[in-house]
Write a protein that holds these residues in place. Sequence first.
Motif, short mmCIF file in Angstrom:
data_model
loop_
_atom_site.label_atom_id
_atom_site.label_comp_id
_atom_site.label_asym_id
_atom_site.label_seq_id
_atom_site.Cartn_x
_atom_site.Cartn_y
_atom_site.Cartn_z
N GLU A 1 21.09 -13.51 -57.80
CA GLU A 1 22.00 -12.44 -58.15
C GLU A 1 22.53 -10.79 -57.60
N ARG A 2 21.00 -10.32 -56.73
CA ARG A 2 21.23 -9.17 -56.01
C ARG A 2 22.11 -9.11 -54.60
N ALA A 3 22.20 -10.46 -54.11
CA ALA A 3 22.22 -10.80 -52.75
C ALA A 3 23.84 -10.17 -52.19
N GLY A 4 25.03 -10.23 -53.32
CA GLY A 4 25.96 -9.06 -53.29
C GLY A 4 25.23 -7.63 -53.08
N LEU A 5 24.49 -7.23 -53.78
CA LEU A 5 23.99 -6.20 -53.88
C LEU A 5 23.80 -5.98 -51.82
N LEU A 6 22.61 -6.70 -51.66
CA LEU A 6 22.57 -6.27 -50.09
C LEU A 6 23.58 -6.36 -48.83
N TYR A 7 24.90 -7.43 -49.23
CA TYR A 7 25.45 -7.64 -48.09
C TYR A 7 26.33 -6.19 -48.18
N GLY A 8 26.45 -6.01 -49.00
CA GLY A 8 27.57 -4.39 -49.71
C GLY A 8 26.27 -3.49 -48.74
N PHE A 9 25.79 -3.13 -47.93
CA PHE A 9 25.23 -2.39 -47.12
C PHE A 9 26.04 -2.38 -45.85
N MET A 10 26.29 -3.42 -45.62
CA MET A 10 27.11 -4.09 -44.75
C MET A 10 28.63 -3.67 -44.61
N GLY A 11 29.00 -3.51 -45.77
CA GLY A 11 29.80 -3.44 -45.85
C GLY A 11 30.71 -2.13 -45.60
N ILE A 12 28.85 -1.44 -46.27
CA ILE A 12 29.29 0.68 -46.15
C ILE A 12 29.50 0.86 -44.59
N GLY A 13 29.00 0.12 -44.05
CA GLY A 13 28.93 0.19 -42.28
C GLY A 13 30.24 0.13 -41.76
N SER A 14 30.72 -0.77 -42.05
CA SER A 14 31.45 -1.80 -41.61
C SER A 14 32.99 -0.50 -42.20
N VAL A 15 33.19 -0.29 -42.66
CA VAL A 15 33.99 0.77 -43.81
C VAL A 15 34.19 2.60 -43.15
N VAL A 16 33.11 2.89 -43.08
CA VAL A 16 32.59 3.86 -42.16
C VAL A 16 33.63 4.16 -40.58
N SER A 17 32.59 2.32 -40.38
CA SER A 17 33.13 3.05 -38.72
C SER A 17 35.03 2.73 -38.35
N ALA A 18 34.98 1.58 -39.61
CA ALA A 18 37.00 1.21 -39.49
C ALA A 18 37.36 3.01 -39.29
N LEU A 19 37.20 3.47 -40.13
CA LEU A 19 37.72 4.81 -39.84
C LEU A 19 37.32 5.91 -39.51
N ALA A 20 36.42 5.87 -38.80
CA ALA A 20 35.84 6.35 -37.44
C ALA A 20 36.44 6.29 -36.49
N VAL A 21 37.39 5.15 -36.54
CA VAL A 21 37.53 4.23 -35.07
C VAL A 21 38.88 5.53 -34.74
N SER A 22 39.89 6.34 -35.76
CA SER A 22 40.93 6.97 -35.44
C SER A 22 40.13 8.50 -34.78
N VAL A 23 39.40 8.71 -34.44
CA VAL A 23 38.65 9.91 -33.81
C VAL A 23 38.55 9.42 -32.52
#
Length: 439
Positions: free
Chosen positions: A294-316
């Motif tokens: 049941e903790r697979a989603g928690l590990l998967y979430g770390f990839m989502g964190i990196g993706s969200v941060v870098s997606a927002l950073a593209v605008s600069v």
Amino acid sequence: MTTLTESRDRATTDPRATLLDAAGRTYFPLAFVARLPFAMMVVGVLTLVVAGRDSLTLGGATSGMVGLGGAAIGPLIGAWADRAGQRRVLLVTAAVNSLLLLALTAAVYSAVPDAVVLAIAFAIGASAPQVAPMSRSRLVGLIHTRLPAARRPATLSRTMSYESAADEIVFVVGPFVVGLLAAAFGPAAPMLAAAALTALAVVAFALHATARTPVAAAHGTSGTTAAPAAGDAARATHATPSAPGRAPRTQAPARELWHRRVLVLVAGFVGIGLFFGATLTAMSAVTGDAGHSERAGLLYGFMGIGSVVSALAVSVLPTRFSLRARWLTAAVVQLAGAVVIWTAGSTAVLIVGLLVAGLGIGPSLVTIYSLGSARSPRGRGTTVMTMLGSSVILGQSVASAGTGFLADAAGTGAALAMPAVAGTVILGAAVGNWRLTDR
């Protein structure tokens, strides 16, 4: 409605006007919430079927059918919206999809054959309202027709960054919401919530005034014409609007959707979908070995964190960092993260690999969507956006099934290699895009 119309009129003439002025202050929260049911469907179907039919095999097959339905029919829904306007299409698909979600819930707990459950699941994916690509299409239309020409390229880049980040956040939040609802109210609760959200939020999105945004005739021009990479995001600045909410009178032939400059973007998104499916399934194998699946989603979430941060950073990023260079760089970063995941000897190293991979995914999503906006054949912007979104779903469905089979047959180590395989596909598409794009 009057206020929004007046705001858009001011945006046409006021050089200080922003996209928020053009779209209205309710648009972005509404478009965000309207995406949530789509993000809940695959995980919600899996949770429901496993609990109701006590079969992990059937649950995986059913969730895969949702993905296949979306991949097969999603582009046709986009093409329908290009011809008939988004409002009509969204109202029809929202009504049908809500009823099918309720029908699947009833079918799982009845005595109907498994084949009926699979058929309903395919229909759920096929009728899923395409909120994300339609939102991108609306915003691109507003940028090209309501903002000053000099500010369109920068605004487009920031908007694609936001849209990609919104997708990432929703696909992290969606499975989390499914887990909370299932734990608190039972396995049927996520499906009932998704049906209610579809009926309310998607219908509100359909009725929002931006659904009548004029489609730019040059959004984009024919995909058969090569354009400089630096100009890809800025193309179609001399747009001629068509009738509100409708496609231009002269629509490019459908064959232009199959031009290699469009198909290479589709290949990149298939690779990203493969990466998503392979990584989530591999994380399930890792946590399953530890007795905490049941903790697979928690590990998967770390990839989502990196993706969200870098997606927002593209605008600069500076404009001299071309789109083709951005995608190629991001693909290399993503593959590097995948290799770390494959060779990780501890959970800490695995998390580092997931974070690094996420840092590559965000810019890839933003850049490919920006290229897709610029390369869309005339009058077929929604179709191209839907093709890209459906490609992710297709790749995710294939990788989830394939990686799960591989984990059972050859072990977790083999499953952990699959994200690297997907990363290689993405890098290959980025190299192909580099070769197809002028400096």
